[in-house]
Write an enzyme that holds these catalytic residues in place. Structure first.
Site, PDB file in Angstrom:
ATOM      1  N   SER A  18       0.810  -1.212   0.000  1.00 49.46           N
ATOM      2  CA  SER A  18       0.000   0.000   0.000  1.00 49.46           C
ATOM      3  C   SER A  18       0.850   1.273   0.000  1.00 49.46           C
ATOM      4  CB  SER A  18      -0.962  -0.051   1.193  1.00 49.46           C
ATOM      5  OG  SER A  18      -1.997   0.879   1.064  1.00 49.46           O
TER       6      SER A  18
ATOM      7  N   ASP B 263      10.323   5.808  -9.965  1.00 47.37           N
ATOM      8  CA  ASP B 263       9.907   6.551 -11.159  1.00 47.37           C
ATOM      9  C   ASP B 263      10.651   7.875 -11.306  1.00 47.37           C
ATOM     10  OD1 ASP B 263       8.167   4.535 -11.811  1.00 47.37           O
ATOM     11  OD2 ASP B 263       6.418   5.496 -10.896  1.00 47.37           O
TER      12      ASP B 263
ATOM     13  N   LYS C  30      -0.931  -4.427  -3.410  1.00 49.05           N
ATOM     14  CA  LYS C  30      -2.271  -3.900  -3.130  1.00 49.05           C
ATOM     15  C   LYS C  30      -2.351  -2.467  -3.613  1.00 49.05           C
ATOM     16  CE  LYS C  30      -6.048  -3.222   0.000  1.00 49.05           C
ATOM     17  NZ  LYS C  30      -6.301  -1.828  -0.358  1.00 49.05           N
TER      18      LYS C  30
END
Length: 708
Positions: A486, A497, A511
């Site tokens: 999460s 990224d 998740k």
């Protein structure tokens, strides 16, 4: 970095749900032609009531309008509901007969119509047949035990198929009798090999089956309704779930942390209750005696007699484990580290207490490494959870605790100690505050989006770091594993990224969905209504975050993680929110991996983790067990010898004394007052070496470029 202004909108999950759904119940008449009566009249009191019918119609409407996927309620969905319900009621295919299943199949493609019309009777009818079948089976098992444990012949060569997920349904009662005779024989043999005497075995199993019969007789209409509606709700995704009034209250208690317990997340696993994960800094985690995938088989209060809980409902076991702060609960568990057929258990005593926010706080340490002939200091910040003291924040307390504030302070302290880089340790961090994941990301990037949230209407909301400038600009690595979930995945994904950190360790949990709780006239519906996406546009759902360099997993990723859950929503991608700069790690990844492989190829801890998981996966593929005592004992001894050989190979490589026999896991685990030094953690140490490898390679490239 640039991000797409078009996708930036304020984040408001509540906006996507209406205040409620009103279902008009004009009248309800079930089709008596479809409702299969139970055999006998004992279960006739189990009938759907008006509140349940209204709740079911509300749930149909909520899922239709607000579930993230909005899949149609049609014959294909009906078949999924049917399969899910049958598996829920009889996962080991040991109660229903093939004839029962054939009769039920007349309804296979009609559950969509039943649900739209508020007809709950077919669901109740199937459940009542299951109750009757299970009662018959338990009575048969008791009749076998009445003949005595010694009446079983353990010299016969026969086997029990234990993995019955795809087994054929027993064709008649005679086949069921034979299956249950073998099941009882297997339970007796497991207990014999665990060292229990025949009389004690007979008493234990007789009590267990009688307790299960007694609990069967206490089945409520609410139990039936919850099981049936969850077969429907969880055909959409594993996190969409109906909560009965009792379970809704339990859910609220869990969310507010207003009731003390042991700090463990539990789930049903056929007839057992299994530990899914431990709450950081909770009593169970601090005890070092319980681990994920352990099975709880009995519960006792302080010095009271242990209560066997095999076959109990999850909510009933949870009630036994809960209790007032300062009281002691005793749990009998079968450790996950046992071989599959080893039922040796241990009893652990845990003092219940509330999890204190300060105990979940981020902590720092310094990792001292010798690397390529030089000594280095690396800062380590362990973050057990993404926490935020909402109460103190709302009260205007300037010293409210939060992950970001604590990490900011720790980074300052580490920079004062002149560390050469920092490792953020997110292993076993199950998530927490989304706001904190965003703000923590902001400490390490200049400015920009941190996570995207796509709602069921296709709208993409963007959470962003609005502060200009990064607080910490030095070398960074993030260490994750399969239990990082999460908010951990959102942070790790953003670091990857933005090319801000090397991501090391294991594939994360996966998740990537958002739930909200919608009150009903009767209970509540936990509903999946949005999905998380990384700023690159990739979902964190199902796939999680894939590390730049992977370490051996200490759990089977096919068994633990989002991808292991039935009907898990798939990975996908949307338009990216940023155009990233050139990846500074890419030119060096191949070399970094080669150095990592060379370093860990014969590292005792890495080799042990790889080999132990390989053995566990090999044993998990064994679908049947021998009911011959000598063969079973020999098989168990072979497994224990292989486990012992793995442990002693590790010890020998580290210069430690070998063991004569396997010790329980907690005997080898340091207690709370015997904290491991960072240098003793093989994965942490290797993460430091990889980060230093990168710094060395980057420095060499810069030097060469300058010379040219």
């Amino acid at each position: 970095m640039r991000y797409n202004q078009a996708t930036r909108r304020p984040f408001d999950l509540k906006r996507s749900l209406t205040a409620g759904v009103v279902a008009l119940l004009l009248g309800f008449q079930a089709s008596s032609a479809l409702a299969k009566p139970s055999e006998g009249h004992d279960w006739d009191y189990l009938q759907p009531d008006r509140d349940q019918v209204i709740a079911s119609l509300n749930i149909v409407e909520l899922l239709k309008r607000h579930h993230y996927n909005k899949p149609p309620l049609n014959d294909a969905r009906s078949a999924k509901i049917f399969d899910s319900y049958i598996e829920m009621l009889d996962p080991s295919r040991s109660n229903f007969t093939a004839g029962d299943i054939d009769e039920f199949k007349a309804w296979r493609n009609q559950f969509d119509d039943f649900l739209r019309n508020g007809n709950l009777e077919p669901g109740f009818a199937i459940y009542k047949v299951q109750l009757e079948r299970l009662r018959s089976r338990l009575q048969y098992a008791l009749s076998l035990l009445e003949k005595g444990v010694d009446s079983f012949d353990f010299t016969v060569d026969e086997e029990l198929l234990v993995d019955r997920e795809n087994a054929a349904w027993p064709k008649d009662e005679a086949e069921l009798d034979d299956l249950w005779r073998k099941r009882v024989k297997d339970e007796i043999l497991r207990l014999k090999l665990a060292g229990k005497e025949p009389k004690a075995i007979e008493e234990l199993l007789t009590k267990r089956y009688r307790n299960q019969l007694s609990r069967l007789e206490q089945t409520r209409g609410e139990d039936v309704f919850q099981a049936y509606i969850n077969a429907f709700a969880q055909s959409y995704d594993p996190h969409t779930q109906y909560l009965s009034p009792d379970n809704a209250e339990n859910f609220d208690i869990n969310m507010s942390l207003s009731l003390e317990g042991i700090g463990a997340v539990l789930q049903s696993d056929n007839e057992h209750v299994k530990v899914v994960r431990l709450v950081p800094a909770g009593p169970a985690e601090k005890s070092k005696q319980i681990a994920p995938a352990d099975k709880i088989i009995a519960v006792g209060q302080s010095d009271d007699e242990m209560v066997d809980v095999i076959g109990w409902r999850l909510d009933e076991v949870v009630k036994l484990i809960r209790g007032p702060k300062g009281s002691v609960v005793r749990l009998e568990i079968i450790p996950a580290s046992n071989a599959p057929n080893d039922q040796t258990s241990k009893v652990v005593a845990i003092t219940r207490e509330a999890v204190k926010l300060e105990e979940q706080a981020a902590k720092k340490s310094v990792l001292n490494l010798s690397h390529e002939g030089r000594d280095f200091k690396l800062g380590v910040i362990e973050i057990p959870a993404f926490y935020l003291d909402f109460k103190a924040l709302r009260a205007g307390d300037k010293d409210y605790k939060s992950t970001t504030r604590d990490v900011k302070k720790l980074l300052t302290e580490l920079e004062d100690e002149q560390v050469d880089g920092v490792v953020i340790d997110l292993r076993n961090n199950g998530g927490g505050s989304l706001q904190e994941a965003t703000e923590l990301t902001g400490l390490f990037i200049d400015q920009g989006p941190t996570v995207l949230v796509r709602n069921s209407d296709g709208r993409v909301d963007v959470l962003a770091d609005e502060q200009k400038g990064a607080f910490y600009k030095g070398p960074l690595a993030v260490l994750v594993n399969r239990l990082s979930a999460s908010a951990s995945e959102i942070f790790a994904g953003a670091m990857q990224d933005y090319h801000r950190a090397l991501i090391l360790g294991g594939q994360t949990f996966g998740k990537g969905t958002v739930q909200t709780v919608q009150p009903l006239n009767h209970g509540e519906l936990k509903l999946t209504l949005a999905k998380f996406y990384r700023v690159s546009g990739q979902s964190t759902q199902h796939q999680g975050v894939i590390p730049d360099i992977s370490y051996p997993a200490n759990v089977d990723t096919k068994e633990i993680g989002e991808s292991a859950l039935p009907e898990a929503m798939p990975w996908d991608s949307i338009r990216a929110a940023i155009t990233p700069d050139m990846n500074p790690f890419k030119p060096f990844l191949a070399e970094l991996k080669a150095r990592h492989d060379k370093r860990t190829g014969d590292n005792a801890d890495f080799v042990f983790t790889r080999d132990r998981l390989a053995l566990a996966q090999e044993l998990a593929h064994e679908t049947s067990v021998s009911l011959n005592e000598e063969k079973r004992k020999a098989q168990q001894e072979r497994i224990e010898q292989r486990q012992l050989a793995l442990e002693n190979a590790r010890r020998q490589a580290k210069g430690e004394e070998p063991l004569a026999k396997l010790e329980s896991e907690d005997e080898n685990t340091p207690h709370e007052d015997e904290k491991l030094k960072p240098e003793d953690d093989a994965y942490l140490t290797e993460s430091g070496h990889i980060l230093l490898d990168y710094l060395g390679l980057e420095h060499a490239m810069a030097k060469n470029n300058a010379a040219e």
